[in-house]
Write an enzyme that holds these catalytic residues in place. Sequence first.
Site, PDB file in Angstrom:
ATOM      1  N   GLY A   1       0.774  -1.256   0.000  1.00  0.00           N
ATOM      2  CA  GLY A   1       0.000   0.000   0.000  1.00  0.00           C
ATOM      3  C   GLY A   1       0.790   1.282   0.000  1.00  0.00           C
TER       4      GLY A   1
ATOM      5  N   ASP B   1       0.901   3.308   4.529  1.00  0.00           N
ATOM      6  CA  ASP B   1      -0.172   3.993   3.796  1.00  0.00           C
ATOM      7  C   ASP B   1      -1.250   4.508   4.746  1.00  0.00           C
ATOM      8  OD1 ASP B   1      -0.937   1.400   4.440  1.00  0.00           O
ATOM      9  OD2 ASP B   1      -1.784   0.922   2.494  1.00  0.00           O
TER      10      ASP B   1
ATOM     11  N   ASP C   1      -5.094   2.231  10.902  1.00  0.00           N
ATOM     12  CA  ASP C   1      -6.524   2.088  11.185  1.00  0.00           C
ATOM     13  C   ASP C   1      -6.677   1.693  12.664  1.00  0.00           C
ATOM     14  OD1 ASP C   1      -9.242   1.691  10.880  1.00  0.00           O
ATOM     15  OD2 ASP C   1      -9.069  -0.160   9.741  1.00  0.00           O
TER      16      ASP C   1
HETATM   17  P1  5GP Z   1      -4.570  -1.674  11.082  1.00  0.00           P
HETATM   18  O1  5GP Z   1      -3.715  -2.828  11.462  1.00  0.00           O
HETATM   19  O2  5GP Z   1      -4.045  -0.339  11.549  1.00  0.00           O
HETATM   20  O3  5GP Z   1      -6.004  -1.874  11.472  1.00  0.00           O
HETATM   21  O4  5GP Z   1      -4.634  -1.657   9.513  1.00  0.00           O
HETATM   22  C1  5GP Z   1      -3.598  -1.194   8.740  1.00  0.00           C
HETATM   23  C2  5GP Z   1      -3.615  -1.800   7.375  1.00  0.00           C
HETATM   24  O5  5GP Z   1      -4.941  -2.116   6.963  1.00  0.00           O
HETATM   25  C3  5GP Z   1      -3.079  -0.823   6.349  1.00  0.00           C
HETATM   26  O6  5GP Z   1      -1.718  -1.025   6.139  1.00  0.00           O
HETATM   27  C4  5GP Z   1      -3.883  -1.149   5.121  1.00  0.00           C
HETATM   28  O7  5GP Z   1      -3.259  -2.192   4.415  1.00  0.00           O
HETATM   29  C5  5GP Z   1      -5.185  -1.670   5.656  1.00  0.00           C
HETATM   30  N1  5GP Z   1      -6.226  -0.630   5.704  1.00  0.00           N
HETATM   31  C6  5GP Z   1      -6.735  -0.012   6.793  1.00  0.00           C
HETATM   32  N2  5GP Z   1      -7.682   0.867   6.448  1.00  0.00           N
HETATM   33  C7  5GP Z   1      -7.778   0.809   5.106  1.00  0.00           C
HETATM   34  C8  5GP Z   1      -8.569   1.500   4.140  1.00  0.00           C
HETATM   35  O8  5GP Z   1      -9.420   2.359   4.441  1.00  0.00           O
HETATM   36  N3  5GP Z   1      -8.359   1.169   2.842  1.00  0.00           N
HETATM   37  C9  5GP Z   1      -7.452   0.247   2.456  1.00  0.00           C
HETATM   38  N4  5GP Z   1      -7.345   0.010   1.157  1.00  0.00           N
HETATM   39  N5  5GP Z   1      -6.673  -0.431   3.332  1.00  0.00           N
HETATM   40  C10 5GP Z   1      -6.844  -0.146   4.632  1.00  0.00           C
END
Ligand code: 5GP
Length: 179
Positions: free
Chosen positions: A49, A104, A107
């Site tokens: 990403g 990228d 979340d």
């Molecule tokens: P976390 O572990 O912080 O929940 O998620 C991080 C990863 O989830 C990011 O590196 C990305 O790959 C994916 N991700 C989180 N939110 C989004 C989003 O709104 N769109 C996309 N395409 N990927 C996301």
Amino acid sequence: MEETIQIKDLYFKKLLSKEVIRKRVKGIAKRIDKDYCGKNPILLLTLKGAIIFAADLMREMEIPTQIETIIAKSYGMKIASEGKVEVIENPVNLKGKDIIIIEDIVDTGYTMQSLMNRLQSFEPNSIEICTLLFKPKNLVVPLQVKYIGFEIEPLFVVGYGLDYAEEGRNLRDIYIKID
Ligand code: 5GP
């Protein structure tokens, strides 16, 4: 009229234009240049990403940098994080190095937390996170994110490297999901 795009079964509207993104990326590059003046940080790019963000960021930076990659997977075909993170090891020697993780989007924060824990075992001199996008309302773990491009609402986004089931990465603007 507002531009709506469709990727597979989902609809999106424009959230951040390429001009706005470019300006912000330049600003982050200037900050990193200043903060790491005299150093030679490793930009640790999370695949896939962050590829476009990292490429643009690097080109705006003036200090010497080294780029390395790591794979941090969490979503697969889904659009909601489950807190399960698979970090695929990166072999370079990170001991004593200043690492800037280029991400990228943050979340829930699970991916970055898990990666930070893994990287600590390599005994780097410092580790900071630089993310283009951040969803503060979804963050569930304590995480210090030093460089943030944009704080956004907790909705799914695509474009500028971010995909939906491997589509949409090539969009030059960033789009957010609509119902
Ligand atoms: P976390 O572990 O912080 O929940 O998620 C991080 C990863 O989830 C990011 O590196 C990305 O790959 C994916 N991700 C989180 N939110 C989004 C989003 O709104 N769109 C996309 N395409 N990927 C996301």
